[in-house]
Design a protein around this motif. Structure first.
Motif: not given
Length: 164
Positions: A130-137
């Motif tokens: 999870t990064y600041i802009d969201g979870k990179w799936l």
């Protein structure tokens, strides 16, 4: 002889052959459909085409796919974006993956349906950073089920416009 994944093979002429998961890194020009098909293979290209056609059908005129070059390590990827990123298709040697960035609202929706998703997808979701802009799936597409999962994630992320 079966080689372990990630093993580099060198041809008789000294050229290192690509390994599963390698990216298209020739930065001279974005790859065309022929280059993508040759790189990811015919089966994966079928899924690639199916997902692209699905996006065009369910989101007509919304996205103009854009090839991005991410450098020697990341290579080329095909991004679908309007004002926010929708998804990115990543052609890899003999497969392809789709990256879906899930912001807070999308993560809440995913969690509400947590026990409806396939266990494989839940595991990928749980392990995604999870990064600041969201979870990179990142979902590797190797079956119709994987393709269906991605379509469901994309619908969750952005419901298709009404078709009436």
């Amino acid at each position: 002889m079966i080689l372990p994944i990630g093993t580099r093979v060198t041809a008789a002429d000294g050229v290192t052959l690509p390994k599963i998961g390698d990216r298209i890194t020739d930065k001279s020009a974005p790859p065309d459909d022929g280059a993508v098909r040759e790189w990811i293979g015919p089966k994966s290209f079928g899924y690639w085409t199916e997902l692209r056609n699905w996006i065009v059908e369910f989101y007509p005129g919304v996205f103009a796919p854009d090839w991005l070059y991410g450098g020697r390590n990341r290579g080329w990827s095909l991004r679908y974006k309007k004002t926010r990123a929708f998804c990115t298709l990543v052609p890899e040697y003999r497969l392809f993956s789709t990256v879906v960035v899930m912001g807070g609202a999308e993560r809440e929706k995913f969690e509400e349906r947590r026990y409806v998703w396939r266990p494989h997808l839940v595991k990928l979701y749980d392990e995604a950073k999870t990064y600041i802009d969201g979870k990179w799936l990142t979902v590797a597409i190797s079956s119709a089920d994987d393709l269906h999962d991605v379509a469901e994630l994309l619908t969750l992320k952005r419901p298709p416009p009404s078709r009436g």
